[in-house]
Design a protein around this motif. Structure first.
Motif, PDB file in Angstrom:
ATOM      1  N   PHE A   5       3.310 -57.846  -7.445  1.00 14.22           N
ATOM      2  CA  PHE A   5       2.548 -56.625  -7.229  1.00 14.22           C
ATOM      3  C   PHE A   5       3.431 -55.435  -7.487  1.00 14.22           C
ATOM      4  O   PHE A   5       4.290 -55.094  -6.687  1.00 14.22           O
ATOM      5  CB  PHE A   5       1.966 -56.530  -5.822  1.00 14.22           C
ATOM      6  CG  PHE A   5       1.055 -55.342  -5.708  1.00 14.22           C
ATOM      7  CD1 PHE A   5      -0.278 -55.459  -6.002  1.00 14.22           C
ATOM      8  CD2 PHE A   5       1.557 -54.092  -5.416  1.00 14.22           C
ATOM      9  CE1 PHE A   5      -1.110 -54.358  -5.985  1.00 14.22           C
ATOM     10  CE2 PHE A   5       0.732 -52.983  -5.393  1.00 14.22           C
ATOM     11  CZ  PHE A   5      -0.604 -53.123  -5.670  1.00 14.22           C
ATOM     12  N   GLY A   6       3.258 -54.797  -8.615  1.00 13.25           N
ATOM     13  CA  GLY A   6       3.918 -53.539  -8.881  1.00 13.25           C
ATOM     14  C   GLY A   6       5.118 -53.631  -9.790  1.00 13.25           C
ATOM     15  O   GLY A   6       5.385 -54.639 -10.426  1.00 13.25           O
ATOM     16  N   ILE A   7       5.832 -52.506  -9.823  1.00 13.82           N
ATOM     17  CA  ILE A   7       7.059 -52.367 -10.587  1.00 13.82           C
ATOM     18  C   ILE A   7       8.107 -51.872  -9.601  1.00 13.82           C
ATOM     19  O   ILE A   7       7.983 -50.775  -9.060  1.00 13.82           O
ATOM     20  CB  ILE A   7       6.900 -51.354 -11.742  1.00 13.82           C
ATOM     21  CG1 ILE A   7       5.772 -51.765 -12.682  1.00 13.82           C
ATOM     22  CG2 ILE A   7       8.207 -51.201 -12.504  1.00 13.82           C
ATOM     23  CD1 ILE A   7       5.409 -50.709 -13.711  1.00 13.82           C
ATOM     24  N   THR A   8       9.117 -52.704  -9.343  1.00 16.34           N
ATOM     25  CA  THR A   8      10.138 -52.363  -8.360  1.00 16.34           C
ATOM     26  C   THR A   8      11.519 -52.718  -8.914  1.00 16.34           C
ATOM     27  O   THR A   8      11.628 -53.289  -9.985  1.00 16.34           O
ATOM     28  CB  THR A   8       9.903 -53.128  -7.040  1.00 16.34           C
ATOM     29  OG1 THR A   8       9.967 -54.537  -7.304  1.00 16.34           O
ATOM     30  CG2 THR A   8       8.549 -52.799  -6.436  1.00 16.34           C
ATOM     31  N   GLY A   9      12.560 -52.422  -8.160  1.00 13.10           N
ATOM     32  CA  GLY A   9      13.920 -52.745  -8.582  1.00 13.10           C
ATOM     33  C   GLY A   9      14.459 -51.694  -9.531  1.00 13.10           C
ATOM     34  O   GLY A   9      14.104 -50.522  -9.450  1.00 13.10           O
ATOM     35  N   PHE A  10      15.321 -52.108 -10.453  1.00 10.16           N
ATOM     36  CA  PHE A  10      15.900 -51.192 -11.430  1.00 10.16           C
ATOM     37  C   PHE A  10      14.889 -50.953 -12.547  1.00 10.16           C
ATOM     38  O   PHE A  10      14.404 -51.886 -13.163  1.00 10.16           O
ATOM     39  CB  PHE A  10      17.184 -51.775 -12.020  1.00 10.16           C
ATOM     40  CG  PHE A  10      18.275 -51.941 -11.001  1.00 10.16           C
ATOM     41  CD1 PHE A  10      18.989 -50.845 -10.543  1.00 10.16           C
ATOM     42  CD2 PHE A  10      18.566 -53.199 -10.501  1.00 10.16           C
ATOM     43  CE1 PHE A  10      19.983 -51.004  -9.603  1.00 10.16           C
ATOM     44  CE2 PHE A  10      19.569 -53.367  -9.552  1.00 10.16           C
ATOM     45  CZ  PHE A  10      20.288 -52.264  -9.106  1.00 10.16           C
ATOM     46  N   ALA A  31       7.044 -46.557 -11.221  1.00  9.56           N
ATOM     47  CA  ALA A  31       7.317 -47.535 -10.161  1.00  9.56           C
ATOM     48  C   ALA A  31       6.185 -47.478  -9.155  1.00  9.56           C
ATOM     49  O   ALA A  31       5.590 -46.424  -8.941  1.00  9.56           O
ATOM     50  CB  ALA A  31       8.636 -47.215  -9.468  1.00  9.56           C
ATOM     51  N   TYR A  32       5.898 -48.637  -8.533  1.00  8.51           N
ATOM     52  CA  TYR A  32       4.899 -48.642  -7.474  1.00  8.51           C
ATOM     53  C   TYR A  32       4.903 -49.959  -6.719  1.00  8.51           C
ATOM     54  O   TYR A  32       5.369 -50.983  -7.208  1.00  8.51           O
ATOM     55  CB  TYR A  32       3.495 -48.354  -8.013  1.00  8.51           C
ATOM     56  CG  TYR A  32       2.865 -49.474  -8.813  1.00  8.51           C
ATOM     57  CD1 TYR A  32       1.950 -50.355  -8.219  1.00  8.51           C
ATOM     58  CD2 TYR A  32       3.161 -49.653 -10.150  1.00  8.51           C
ATOM     59  CE1 TYR A  32       1.370 -51.370  -8.954  1.00  8.51           C
ATOM     60  CE2 TYR A  32       2.583 -50.653 -10.885  1.00  8.51           C
ATOM     61  CZ  TYR A  32       1.684 -51.524 -10.286  1.00  8.51           C
ATOM     62  OH  TYR A  32       1.110 -52.536 -11.009  1.00  8.51           O
ATOM     63  N   ASP A  33       4.396 -49.874  -5.508  1.00  6.89           N
ATOM     64  CA  ASP A  33       3.951 -51.027  -4.732  1.00  6.89           C
ATOM     65  C   ASP A  33       2.678 -50.561  -4.037  1.00  6.89           C
ATOM     66  O   ASP A  33       2.141 -49.508  -4.382  1.00  6.89           O
ATOM     67  CB  ASP A  33       5.034 -51.570  -3.792  1.00  6.89           C
ATOM     68  CG  ASP A  33       5.383 -50.641  -2.630  1.00  6.89           C
ATOM     69  OD1 ASP A  33       4.700 -49.614  -2.408  1.00  6.89           O
ATOM     70  OD2 ASP A  33       6.356 -50.947  -1.927  1.00  6.89           O
ATOM     71  N   LYS A  34       2.194 -51.298  -3.069  1.00  8.77           N
ATOM     72  CA  LYS A  34       0.908 -50.938  -2.455  1.00  8.77           C
ATOM     73  C   LYS A  34       0.939 -49.617  -1.702  1.00  8.77           C
ATOM     74  O   LYS A  34      -0.084 -48.960  -1.542  1.00  8.77           O
ATOM     75  CB  LYS A  34       0.443 -52.059  -1.531  1.00  8.77           C
ATOM     76  CG  LYS A  34       0.027 -53.290  -2.285  1.00  8.77           C
ATOM     77  CD  LYS A  34      -0.449 -54.383  -1.366  1.00  8.77           C
ATOM     78  CE  LYS A  34      -0.825 -55.595  -2.200  1.00  8.77           C
ATOM     79  NZ  LYS A  34      -1.301 -56.705  -1.401  1.00  8.77           N
ATOM     80  N   PRO A 109      -1.362 -43.992  -0.686  1.00 12.73           N
ATOM     81  CA  PRO A 109      -0.829 -45.205  -1.298  1.00 12.73           C
ATOM     82  C   PRO A 109      -0.900 -45.106  -2.824  1.00 12.73           C
ATOM     83  O   PRO A 109      -1.258 -44.063  -3.363  1.00 12.73           O
ATOM     84  CB  PRO A 109      -1.755 -46.296  -0.774  1.00 12.73           C
ATOM     85  CG  PRO A 109      -3.066 -45.600  -0.545  1.00 12.73           C
ATOM     86  CD  PRO A 109      -2.702 -44.200  -0.127  1.00 12.73           C
ATOM     87  N   TYR A 110      -0.582 -46.196  -3.504  1.00 14.10           N
ATOM     88  CA  TYR A 110      -0.589 -46.198  -4.965  1.00 14.10           C
ATOM     89  C   TYR A 110      -1.999 -45.924  -5.496  1.00 14.10           C
ATOM     90  O   TYR A 110      -2.994 -46.108  -4.800  1.00 14.10           O
ATOM     91  CB  TYR A 110      -0.046 -47.525  -5.509  1.00 14.10           C
ATOM     92  CG  TYR A 110      -1.048 -48.658  -5.558  1.00 14.10           C
ATOM     93  CD1 TYR A 110      -1.565 -49.090  -6.777  1.00 14.10           C
ATOM     94  CD2 TYR A 110      -1.486 -49.300  -4.405  1.00 14.10           C
ATOM     95  CE1 TYR A 110      -2.480 -50.133  -6.842  1.00 14.10           C
ATOM     96  CE2 TYR A 110      -2.397 -50.338  -4.460  1.00 14.10           C
ATOM     97  CZ  TYR A 110      -2.893 -50.745  -5.674  1.00 14.10           C
ATOM     98  OH  TYR A 110      -3.810 -51.761  -5.736  1.00 14.10           O
ATOM     99  N   ARG A 111      -2.095 -45.478  -6.742  1.00 18.54           N
ATOM    100  CA  ARG A 111      -3.370 -45.178  -7.385  1.00 18.54           C
ATOM    101  C   ARG A 111      -3.880 -46.435  -8.090  1.00 18.54           C
ATOM    102  O   ARG A 111      -3.474 -46.732  -9.206  1.00 18.54           O
ATOM    103  CB  ARG A 111      -3.198 -44.041  -8.404  1.00 18.54           C
ATOM    104  CG  ARG A 111      -2.838 -42.686  -7.822  1.00 18.54           C
ATOM    105  CD  ARG A 111      -4.007 -42.016  -7.132  1.00 18.54           C
ATOM    106  NE  ARG A 111      -5.164 -41.879  -7.978  1.00 18.54           N
ATOM    107  CZ  ARG A 111      -5.494 -40.767  -8.635  1.00 18.54           C
ATOM    108  NH1 ARG A 111      -4.738 -39.679  -8.537  1.00 18.54           N
ATOM    109  NH2 ARG A 111      -6.584 -40.742  -9.377  1.00 18.54           N
ATOM    110  N   GLU A 112      -4.762 -47.162  -7.427  1.00 17.76           N
ATOM    111  CA  GLU A 112      -5.363 -48.361  -8.033  1.00 17.76           C
ATOM    112  C   GLU A 112      -6.011 -48.032  -9.364  1.00 17.76           C
ATOM    113  O   GLU A 112      -5.977 -48.835 -10.300  1.00 17.76           O
ATOM    114  CB  GLU A 112      -6.414 -48.968  -7.117  1.00 17.76           C
ATOM    115  CG  GLU A 112      -5.864 -49.727  -5.948  1.00 17.76           C
ATOM    116  CD  GLU A 112      -6.989 -50.375  -5.150  1.00 17.76           C
ATOM    117  OE1 GLU A 112      -7.598 -51.320  -5.675  1.00 17.76           O
ATOM    118  OE2 GLU A 112      -7.221 -49.930  -4.017  1.00 17.76           O
TER     119      GLU A 112
END
Length: 117
Positions: A5-10, A31-34, A109-112
């Motif tokens: 779920f999402g784009i995280t990390g580097f 980048a995003y998560d919930k 929160p993130y934009r679904e």
């Protein structure tokens, strides 16, 4: 890195493609998560981020250029280095006053609606 779920990390700018969102505006979902999302949004001179509202909280940092920013019925000119904060369900929009203006938007929160299904 993209995960379940999402784009995280580097995250590297060159790895993310611009998405044309119309009429001189393009966006990168960086980048995003919930709970949180960061996007870069580029505007050509005169391009409009039409007045709208959404349930997400939004903080916007102006990286480059200048904008006429509308929050509810109030308008102000803001430039690189300035920030505006939009609470949930408050109408807002922008008009780019300079060529190649750039914003960084953060949403909670993130934009679904920004995520392609």
């Amino acid at each position: 890195m993209e995960n379940s779920f999402g784009i995280t990390g580097f995250i590297f700018n060159d790895d993310i493609q611009w998405e044309n969102v119309g009429d001189g505006v393009r966006r990168k979902i960086m980048a995003y998560d919930k709970d949180l999302m960061l996007t870069a949004v580029e505007f050509k001179k005169g391009a409009i981020g039409y007045v709208h509202k959404h349930p997400h909280k939004q903080v916007t940092y102006i990286v480059k250029g200048a904008f006429e920013v509308t929050i509810e019925n109030q308008k102000k000119i803001q430039k690189a280095g300035d920030v505006f904060f939009i609470p949930s369900n408050v109408e807002h929009g922008v008009v780019s006053l300079e060529e190649d203006s750039l914003l960084i938007d953060v949403f909670n929160p993130y934009r679904e609606d920004f995520i392609k299904k």
